[in-house]
Scaffold this motif. Structure first.
Motif, PDB file in Angstrom:
ATOM      1  N   THR C 589      -8.063   6.051   0.568  1.00 21.96           N
ATOM      2  CA  THR C 589      -7.246   7.180   0.130  1.00 21.96           C
ATOM      3  C   THR C 589      -5.805   6.979   0.575  1.00 21.96           C
ATOM      4  O   THR C 589      -4.858   7.265  -0.170  1.00 21.96           O
ATOM      5  N   ILE C 593      -2.442   6.852  -1.631  1.00 23.98           N
ATOM      6  CA  ILE C 593      -1.224   7.624  -1.368  1.00 23.98           C
ATOM      7  C   ILE C 593      -0.021   6.693  -1.306  1.00 23.98           C
ATOM      8  O   ILE C 593       1.022   6.933  -1.923  1.00 23.98           O
ATOM      9  N   MET C 605       6.675   8.466   1.208  1.00 19.81           N
ATOM     10  CA  MET C 605       5.252   8.619   0.938  1.00 19.81           C
ATOM     11  C   MET C 605       4.529   7.279   1.080  1.00 19.81           C
ATOM     12  O   MET C 605       3.439   7.210   1.663  1.00 19.81           O
ATOM     13  N   GLY C 609       1.661   6.510   3.781  1.00 22.61           N
ATOM     14  CA  GLY C 609       0.356   5.986   3.387  1.00 22.61           C
ATOM     15  C   GLY C 609       0.010   4.717   4.139  1.00 22.61           C
ATOM     16  O   GLY C 609      -1.104   4.565   4.637  1.00 22.61           O
TER      17      GLY C 609
END
Ligand code: HEA
Ligand code: HEA
Ligand code: CUA
Ligand SMILES: [Cu+2]
Lengths: 202, 103, 643, 332
Positions: C589, C593, C605, C609
Motif C-alpha cells: 500500500t 501511495i 507524497m 510513501g
C-alpha cells in the motif's frame, strides 16, 4: 534435523534451513543485480560522447579522487571479509570491530562521491545537462544508492547482533549483507574501469 | 558440504592475498591506461580483462562463491548473469551503433 | 492541478465506469460489514502467506484483468468494424489499445500463470510451501497494487496512450505531457518488483524444496517450465526496471536518456524494452507449455514422450530468448549484418519449439485420449499455436518483415501465440487444477460450451487479420476509410471477438454454477493424476502433505499408485509452518501511495510513501517470528475430516 | 474433430485465395522490384509453412481419431513410451533444413534491399528526403530544389533513394505497393531504395504509431513516365519558395494539405542531423546556427571544441531568429 545434518564445523549461517535458502536466494538476487547494472552500463556506453556541446568527462574526471574512492571501497571489501572471518571464529568483538571499520570506509566513500558529484554539478555537469551526464549520474548514482542502502542495512543488523548475539539467524544476516557489500565492490571495479579510467584515457 | 574454512582459526590468508591482488590489479590497470602506450583497443581489452579477474577474485576469495552445498547453483547463476551481461552490453553497443555509418 | 483535470471528465463511458466502480466498492464494503467478514478477510486472505491462497488471489485478479482487457478489446473491435466509425475518437482508441496490451500481458497473462504456479508447484514437488512464503505475499501485493495503480489511470488523471511498447519520443514528456504515461511507468515498476521476487522465490523453491528422492530430471514438467521461466524472469526483469526508471527520470527529473533534446537517444528505449520484451513473451509461454504437457499426458494416460528433449528444448529457448530482441525493430535500419544475425537466431527458436510440438503429438499417439475440458483446451492449442508460430517465423525473415511490421499480420501473429498459447493454457490449467483450489470441479458441460464458442470466435477473429495485414492495414489506427477495402474482414474479426466475449461470460457463469452445484471432491485425485499434487487430500490441508512424500521417479504419484504406496499410513510428525503477516499488504500500500504521488509529481507524497516502505522493511527485519508447529493431534484431526 | 477439419479447409481455401493473387492483398501485388522481391520471399515462406502446418494437422487429426477413448472399446491401457531418439532426430533435423532454406533467401534479400534494384542499378537514383512531422510528410528533392507536403511524384523504372528522418516522434515510411517500410527518426538518417515499375497512384503512409493524428498521416505517390515526371518537376519549380516561417508552421502538430514549394528546408535544417529543431520551434527556443548541435556528427570533435558552448542553451539567446535566417541563406 538441521543439527544432525551438519558438522559443528559448518559456519553458523549455513546451519539453519532458512540460512541455506536465503543465502542461495541472495546469490540469485545478485544475478539479477548483474543484469540491472549491465543495462546501466550498456546505456552508459551508448550515450558515451553525447554531451550535446556541454562539458565532457575527460576534463572533469581526476585520477586522484577516483583512486581514493576506489581504495576506500576495495579496503572496505577486505575489512568486510575479515569481519566474516572473525564471525566464523565466533568472535563477536572482532566482528564488530571490522564491520565498524567497513562502515566507516563505506561512509567516507559516499562522502567522496557526493563531494565529486557536487563538484561536477558546480562545473555545469548535472543529470539534466546532456544524455552523457544523465547516464553517468544514474549509473554511478545507482551504485552510490546501493552503498547507502548497504550501510543502513548493515547498521540495522549490528543492532540486532547487539540484541541477540551470534545465532544462526544473525550470522546469516551478517553473511548475506557481506555478500552484498563485496558485490558493490565488484560493480565499482567496472565503474572504475569503464567510466573513469577509460573516460580519462580515451 | 564443502567446508573451506580451515582458515577459521588462523590468519585469513585468502583475504589478505585477495586484497593485495586487487590493489595490484587496480594500479596495473591504471598503468596500462596511462603509461603503457598501447592502442586504444588494446587498452580496452586489457583493462576490461583485468576488471574481470578482479571481480573473480572478489567472488571466490571474499564472497566464498564456491563454498556450501549450493556452490554449483551459485556459480551457475553468476555465469549465466555473465552471459546476460555480455549479451546486453555487447549486443546493445552493436545494435545501437548503426546509423553512424550513414552519416 | 484542478479537480476537473484530476478526474477524467466529459465522457459518458467513463462516467458509467465511475458509477459502477463506486457502486461495486460500496457493495463490497456493505457485504463485508453486513456479514461481519472484515476480520475473516484480514486473517484469512490479506495477511495470508499460504501459497495456495496467494495463488487463488492471483488467479482471481487475473480473471478480473482479463475482463477489463477484454472489454477494452471489444470496444476496439466495435470501433473497427466499419470504416469511419465514430464510436471512439482517436485519443480514446489510443488509450484503449495501450491499456489493453499492457493489462493483458503484464496484469493478466503473467499473474494468471504465476497464480497457477503458486497453487501447483509446491504441491507438485512435495513441499509444504515455497522457499520464502513472506516474500511470496510481497510479490502478490506489489503486483496487485501495481495493477490497481495502472487501472485507476482510467478515472483519475487519464490513461497512457503511447502503446504497450511506449516508444519514445512519443511517450516522452514533450509529446505526451499528461500523467497517463507516468501511470504506465510506475504501475509496471511496482508490479515488476513482485515479479522479480517471484522469480527468485520459485527458483530457490524448486532447487531446494523438492521432496526427498526427486532428482532434477524427475521433476514434473510443469515444475521444469516454472524453473526455467523463473530464470528468465530473474534476468529479464531488471532490464525492464532500468528502462522504466530511465524513462521516469526523463519525464520527472529532466534527464536526457531518450529525449530529442541534448543528445538523448530515443531508439535506446526500444532496444532496452525489447531486451526485456522478447524474453517476456517466453515468460508467458513456457509455463503454458508446461501445463499442456501435464494435461496431455494425464488425459492420454501416457507418460510424456521425450521428457528429456522437452526439458532441453526449454533450456535452449531460454538461452535463445535473450539473443533475438532486435526482430522487433528490423525496420530501424541497423544494417544487413545485424538484421541477418537476429533473423537467424529468431528462426532457430522454431527448432526447440517444433521438438515440443511433435513430442506432444507422440504423447497422444497410442494413448487413450479423454476429451475433458482441460484436455480440449490443450488439444486446440496444438494446431492454433502452430499457425501462430510459423507466422512468427515468417516475421523473423527480416526482409519480409519490412512488409509485415506494424500491420495486422503482426497483430494476428501475437494473438495466435498469446491466446492459443497462454490463454488456452490458463483456461486448461484452471479447469485441471480447480479441484485443488476450490475442492470442486468446474462443470464440464458449461466448460465445453465455453471452449467451442471461444475457440471458434478466436479463429474467426484473428485469422482474417493475417489478410488484413497483407492488405496493408496498419496496427494502431483508430479508423480506416471505405476505399481501403478492409471492412469485410474486420466485420468477421468483430464477430469473432463477440463470440470470445460470450465464451468468457459462460466461463464466469460456470464458476458461479459450479460453486453452487458441483459435488465436492472426496479423493483429491479427480483425474487419475500422475504427479504429486494429486496425492494431497481434499480439501488440501494448509500444510499440504501430512507426510513428506517419497519420490521414485518421474510421474511420482502414478508410480506410487501402481506400487500401491498411495495411501500408506505412517505416524505423523509435527509440521513447521510460517505465520501470517500483515506487512506485505501494508508495504505494498505504501508502494501504491508513493507511486501515486510520483504520477502527479507530488513529491511529499511519494517520499512519505517511500518512508512507509522502508519502515515496513525495518519492521520486518526486526521480526524474528519463526512460524509455528502444527501438532500431531491437529494433523490427525485434519486428515480424518478429509479422508 | 469436425472443427479441426473445417479449420483445415478454411486454411486451404484462404491460401488458394492468396496464391491466386487477389489484388486486394497489396503486399502480394507488387508494383516494383523491391516489393516483388519481398512478395516472392513471402510466397516462398508461405509454401514451406503450409507444408509444416499440413504435416502437423494431418498427424494431429489422425492421432486424435485413432486414439480417442471409446465408450464401447476394449479397456486398453496405453503403453508408457519414454521417447525415441530416432524420431527426435528427425524432427530436429527437418526443421533445421527448412530453416536453412528460409534463411538463405532471407539474408540475400536483406542485403539486396540495401542496394538499388539490380535491373536499374546503372541509372542515377532520384534522391528524396522524406521527413515525418506529427502528422504529415514533408518531401525534399534536393537536386530539383522542390519541396512537397503529403504527396510525391516519381519517375517509373528508376530507383528512388529515400533519405528518411523525422522531426519528432518516430515514424515509419511505408508504400506497401512499392516495398517494405523503414523507420524515420530524429537525429538519424535511414535510407530506403524503392522503385515503381508502372505508372499509377500508390498510397503511402506512416505505419508507426505517432499519437492522435496517426491514422491520417498518409501521402500519395504518383509514379509516371520520365517525360511526365520532368514536366511535373518544371511545374513544381514555378511554385513559391519555402520560407522558414512557413516551414516552422509545418513543425507544429497537426495535419496539412498537399503543398508544393520551389526550395527545400534542407537549406536550414536537416532533421537527420538535428533532432532538436521541431521541439525548439514549438517551444519558442532559439534555433541554432550550426545545426550540428545535439547530433552525432560532433561526437568526436566536441571534445576538441573550445568550451564556450559549455554553458548550454541559455547562452544562445542573443542570437536573434532573423539573424539566424540571414546567415543561412548566405551560407547555402
Ligand atoms: C506468447 C507469446 C509469443 C510467442 C511464443 C512468440 C513466438 C515467436 N515469435 Fe512473436 N511476438 C509476440 C509474442 C510471441 N511470439 C508479441 C506479443 C509480439 C508483438 C509485440 C508488439 O509489437 O506489440 C511478437 C512479435 C514478433 C516479431 C516482431 C515482428 C514485428 O514487429 O515486425 C517477430 C519477428 O521475428 C516474432 C517472431 C516469433 C517467432 C519466430 C516465434 C517462435 O517462438 C515461434 C516458434 C513456433 C513454431 C515455429 C511452431 C511450431 C514448430 C514446428 C511445428 C516445427 C517446424 C517449424 C519450422 C521449421 C518453421 N514475433
Ligand atoms: C495475452 C494478451 C492478449 C489477449 C488475451 C488479447 C485478447 C484480445 N485482443 Fe489483443 N492485444 C494484445 C494482447 C492481447 N490481446 C497486445 C499486447 C496488443 C498490442 C497493444 C498495442 O498495440 O500497444 C493487442 C492489440 C489488439 C488489437 C489491435 C489494436 C490496434 O493495433 O489498433 C486488437 C484488435 O482487434 C485486439 C483484439 C483483441 C481481442 C478481440 C481479444 C479477445 O481475445 C478478448 C476476449 C474478450 C473477452 C475476454 C471479453 C470479456 C468481456 C465481456 C464479455 C464483457 C462484455 C461487455 C461489454 C462489452 C460492456 N488486440
Ligand atoms: Cu545514431 Cu545517428
Ligand atoms: Cu519477440
Amino acid at each position: 534435523m538441521d543439527a544432525v545434518e551438519h558438522s559443528p564445523n559448518t559456519p553458523l549461517e549455513y546451519q539453519s534451513e532458512t540460512g541455506r535458502l536465503n543465502i542461495l536466494g541472495f546469490w540469485i538476487f545478485l544475478g539479477a543485480e548483474i543484469a540491472l547494472f549491465s543495462t546501466l552500463f550498456a546505456t552508459y556506453f551508448v550515450l558515451d560522447g553525447r554531451t550535446a556541446g556541454g562539458p565532457v568527462p575527460a576534463e572533469l574526471f581526476e585520477v586522484k579522487g577516483v583512486l581514493i574512492e576506489t581504495f576506500l571501497l576495495l579496503t572496505s571489501s577486505f575489512t568486510c571479509g575479515l569481519a566474516i572471518h572473525y564471525m566464523r571464529r565466533h568472535s563477536l568483538k572482532g566482528l564488530f570491530l571490522w564491520i565498524g571499520i567497513t562502515l566507516a570506509l563505506g561512509l567516507s566513500f559516499l562522502g567522496f562521491e557526493i563531494y565529486e558529484f557536487v563538484h561536477y554539478i558546480h562545473e555545469g555537469a548535472a543529470l539534466t545537462t546532456s544524455a552523457y551526464w544523465s547516464a553517468f549520474f544514474v549509473l554511478t548514482g545507482t551504485h552510490g544508492a546501493h552503498v547507502a542502502m548497504g550501510i543502513a542495512w548493515i547498521a540495522l543488523i549490528l543492532i540486532q547482533l547487539k540484541q541477540r548475539g551470534l545465532t544462526p539467524d544473525t550470522s546469516r544476516k551478517v553473511f548475506i549483507s557481506s555478500l552484498y557489500w563485496h558485490f558493490l565492490d565488484v560493480v565499482w571495479i567496472f565503474i572504475f574501469t569503464a567510466v573513469y579510467l577509460l573516460g580519462m584515457v580515451m | 558440504m564443502a567446508n573451506n574454512e580451515q582458515t577459521h582459526s588462523h590468519f585469513p590468508w585468502s583475504h589478505v592475498i585477495g586484497f593485495a591482488l586487487s590493489i595490484i590489479l587496480t594500479l596495473f590497470a591504471l598503468w596500462v591506461g596511462f603509461e603503457s602506450g598501447l592502442s586504444n583497443t588494446m587498452i580496452v581489452v586489457v583493462v576490461v580483462g583485468l576488471a574481470l579477474i578482479q571481480a573473480t577474485i572478489q567472488l571466490v576469495m571474499f564472497m566464498h562463491m564456491t563454498e556450501s552445498e549450493d556452490s554449483k547453483y551459485q556459480t551457475g547463476t553468476i555465469l549465466y548473469a555473465l552471459f546476460i551481461a555480455i549479451a546486453v552490453v555487447v549486443g546493445t553497443i552493436w545494435v545501437m551503433s548503426f546509423g553512424m555509418s550513414h552519416m | 492541478m484542478k479537480w476537473d483535470e484530476f478526474f477524467v471528465t466529459g465522457d459518458p463511458l467513463i462516467y458509467g465506469a465511475d458509477v459502477s466502480i463506486a457502486l461495486t466498492l460500496i457493495g463490497v464494503i456493505f457485504v463485508l460489514t453486513y456479514f461481519k467478514k472484515w476480520k475473516w478477510l484480514w486473517t484469512e486472505w490479506l495477511t495470508t502467506v499460504d501459497h495456495k491462497k496467494l495463488g487463488i488471489m492471483y488467479v482471481m485478479a487475473a480473471v478480473m484483468m482479463l475482463f477489463r482487457g477484454g472489454v477494452d478489446a471489444l470496444l476496439m473491435r466495435a470501433q473497427l468494424t466499419v470504416p469511419d466509425a465514430g464510436f471512439l475518437d482517436s485519443t480514446h482508441y489510443n488509450e484503449i489499445f495501450t491499456t489493453h496490451g499492457t493489462i493483458m500481458i503484464i496484469f493478466m497473462a503473467m499473474p494468471f500463470l504465476i497464480g497457477l504456479m503458486n497453487v501447483v508447484i509446491p504441491l507438485q514437488i512435495g513441499a509444504r510451501d515455497v522457499a520464502y512464503p513472506f516474500l511470496n505475499a510481497v510479490s502478490f501485493w506489489t503486483f496487485f497494487m501495481g495493477a490497481m495503480l495502472f487501472n485507476i489511470s482510467f478515472v483519475i488523471g487519464g490513461s497512457p496512450s503511447a502503446g504497450w511498447t511506449s516508444y519514445v519520443p512519443l511517450a516522452g514528456l514533450e509529446l505526451s505531457p499528461s500523467v497517463g504515461q507516468n501511470y504506465y511507468l510506475l504501475g509496471l515498476q511496482i508490479a515488476g518488483i513482485g515479479t522479480l521476487l517471484t522469480g527468485i522465490n520459485f527458483l530457490v523453491t524448486i532447487l531446494k524444496m523438492r521432496a526427498p528422492g526427486m532428482k532434477l530430471m524427475q521433476m514434473p514438467i510443469f515444475t521444469w517450465s516454472s524453473l526455467i521461466t523463473s530464470v528468465i524472469i530473474v534476468f529479464a526483469f531488471p532490464v525492464l526496471t532500468v528502462a522504466l526508471a530511465l524513462m521516469t527520470f526523463d519525464r520527472l527529473f529532466g534527464s536526457h536518456f531518450f529525449t530529442l533534446m541534448d543528445g538523448g537517444m530515443p531508439m535506446l528505449w526500444a532496444n532496452l524494452f525489447w531486451i526485456w520484451g522478447h524474453p517476456e513473451v517466453y515468460i508467458v509461454i513456457l509455463p503454458a507449455f508446461g501445463m499442456f504437457s501435464e494435461i496431455i499426458s494425464t488425459f492420454a494416460r501416457k507418460t510424456l514422450f521425450g521428457y528429456k528433449a522437452m526439458v532441453y528444448s526449454m533450456v535452449v529457448i531460454a538461452g535463445l530468448s535473450f539473443l533475438v530482441w532486435v526482430h522487433h525493430f528490423f525496420t530501424m535500419g541497423a544494417g544487413g549484418a545485424v538484421n541477418s544475425f537476429f533473423s537467424i537466431t529468431t528462426m532457430l527458436i522454431a527448432v526447440p519449439t517444433g521438438v515440443k510440438i511433435f513430442n506432444w503429438l507422440f504423447t497422444l499417439y497410442k494413448g487413450r485420449i479423454k476429451f475433458t475440458t482441460a484436455m480440449l483446451w490443450s488439444l486446440a492449442f496444438i494446431p492454433n499455436f502452430v499457425i501462430g508460430g510459423v507466422t512468427g517465423v515468417m516475421l523473423a525473415m527480416a526482409a519480409a518483415d519490412y512488409q509485415y511490421h506494424n500491420t495486422y499480420f503482426l497483430v494476428a501473429h501475437f494473438h495466435y501465440v498469446l491466446i492459443s498459447g497462454t490463454v488456452y493454457a490458463c483456461f486448461a490449467g484452471l479447469h485441471f487444477w480447480y479441484p485443488k483450489m476450490f475442492n470442486h470441479r468446474l462443470n464440464e458441460k458449461l466448460g465445453k460450451w465455453t471452449f467451442w464458442i471461444f475457440v471458434a470466435g478466436f479463429n474467426l477473429c484473428f485469422f482474417p487479420m493475417y489478410f488484413l495485414g497483407l492488405a496493408g492495414m496498419p496496427r494502431r489506427v483508430y479508423t480506416y476509410g471505405a476505399a481501403d477495402g478492409w471492412m469485410s474482414l474486420n466485420v468477421l474479426a468483430t464477430m469473432g471477438g463477440v463470440l470470445m466475449g460470450i465464451g468468457f461470460l459462460i466461463l464466469v457463469y460456470n464458476i458461479y454454477f459450479s460453486f453452487r452445484y458441483s459435488p465436492r471432491e472426496t479423493t483429491g485425485d479427480p483425474w487419475d493424476g500422475r504427479t504429486l499434487e494429486w496425492a494431497t487430500a481434499a480439501p488440501v490441508p494448509f500444510y499440504n502433505f501430512a507426510h513428506v512424500p517419497e519420490v521414485k521417479g518421474h510421474d511420482a504419484y502414478w508410480i506410487a499408485k501402481k506400487e500401491g504406496r498411495a495411501k500408506e499410513k505412517k505416524p505423523y510428525k509435527p509440521i513447521h509452518m510460517p505465520s501470517n503477516s500483515g506487512v506485505p499488504v501494508i508495504m505494498s500500500t505504501f508502494f501504491f501511495i508513493s507511486g501515486f504521488g510520483m504520477v502527479f509529481s507530488w513529491h511529499w507524497m511519494s517520499i512519505a510513501g517511500l518512508i512507509g516502505v522502508l519502515a515496513t522493511m525495518v519492521i520486518r527485519s526486526f521480526d524474528y517470528d519463526k512460524g509455528f508447529y502444527v501438532s500431531v493431534e491437529e494433523i490427525e484431526k485434519h486428515e480424518q475430516t478429509t479422508e | 474433430m469436425k472443427r479441426i477439419k473445417s479449420m483445415l479447409a478454411f486454411v486451404m481455401f484462404m491460401s488458394v485465395f492468396v496464391l491466386g493473387g487477389c489484388s486486394n492483398l497489396t503486399v502480394l501485388d507488387p508494383k516494383g522490384p523491391v516489393a516483388e522481391q519481398q512478395a516472392n520471399l513471402i510466397l516462398f515462406s508461405i509454401g514451406l509453412m503450409l507444408f509444416i502446418v499440413v504435416v502437423v494437422f494431418v498427424l494431429f487429426t489422425l492421432i486424435l481419431v485413432k486414439y480417442r477413448e471409446r465408450k464401447s472399446g476394449p479397456d486398453y491401457e496405453p503403453p508408457d513410451i519414454e521417447g525415441s531418439t530416432f524420431l527426435e532426430i528427425i524432427w530436429t533435423v527437418i526443421p533445421i533444413i527448412i530453416l536453412i532454406a528460409l534463411a538463405i533467401p532471407t539474408v540475400k534479400t536483406i542485403y539486396a534491399l540495401e542496394e538499388p534494384p539490380e535491373a536499374t542499378a546503372h541509372k542515377e537514383p532520384v534522391v528524396i528526403h522524406a521527413t515525418s512531422v506529427d502528422w504529415k510528410w514533408v518531401f525534399s528533392y534536393p537536386e530539383e530544389d522542390i519541396e512537397t507536403v503529403n504527396y510525391i511524384h516519381i519517375p517509373e523504372d528508376r530507383p528512388i533513394l529515400f533519405k528518411l528522418a523525422s522531426a519528432d516522434s518516430m515514424g515509419s515510411f511505408w508504400i506497401p505497393s512499392l516495398g517494405g517500410q523503414e523507420y524515420t527518426m530524429a537525429g538519424m538518417m535511414t535510407e530506403l531504395y524503392l522503385q515503381a515499375d508502372e505508372p499509377g497512384e500508390y498510397r503511402g503512409r506512416n505505419s508507426n504509431f505517432t499519437g492522435e493524428g496517426f491514422a491520417d498521416q498518409v501521402f500519395t505517390v504518383t509514379a509516371e513516365t520520365e517525360e511526365d515526371y520532368a514536366e511535373w518537376v518544371e511545374e513544381a519549380q514555378e511554385a513559391p519558395e519555402l520560407t522558414q516561417e512557413k516551414y516552422n508552421e509545418l513543425m507544429l502538430k497537426g495535419h496539412a494539405d498537399e503543398m508544393t514549394f520551389s526550395s527545400t528546408h534542407l537549406e536550414w535544417v536537416n532533421h537527420a542531423m538535428d533532432a532538436e529543431y521541431a521541439t525548439k520551434v514549438r517551444n519558442g527556443l532559439p534555433l541554432d546556427e550550426d545545426n550540428s548541435h545535439g547530433s552525432h556528427e560532433d561526437h568526436e570533435d566536441s571534445e576538441d571544441e573550445d568550451h564556450d558552448s559549455h554553458k548550454g542553451h541559455g547562452d544562445h539567446d542573443d542570437h536573434s531568429k532573423s539573424e539566424d535566417k540571414d546567415t543561412h541563406s548566405e551560407s547555402h
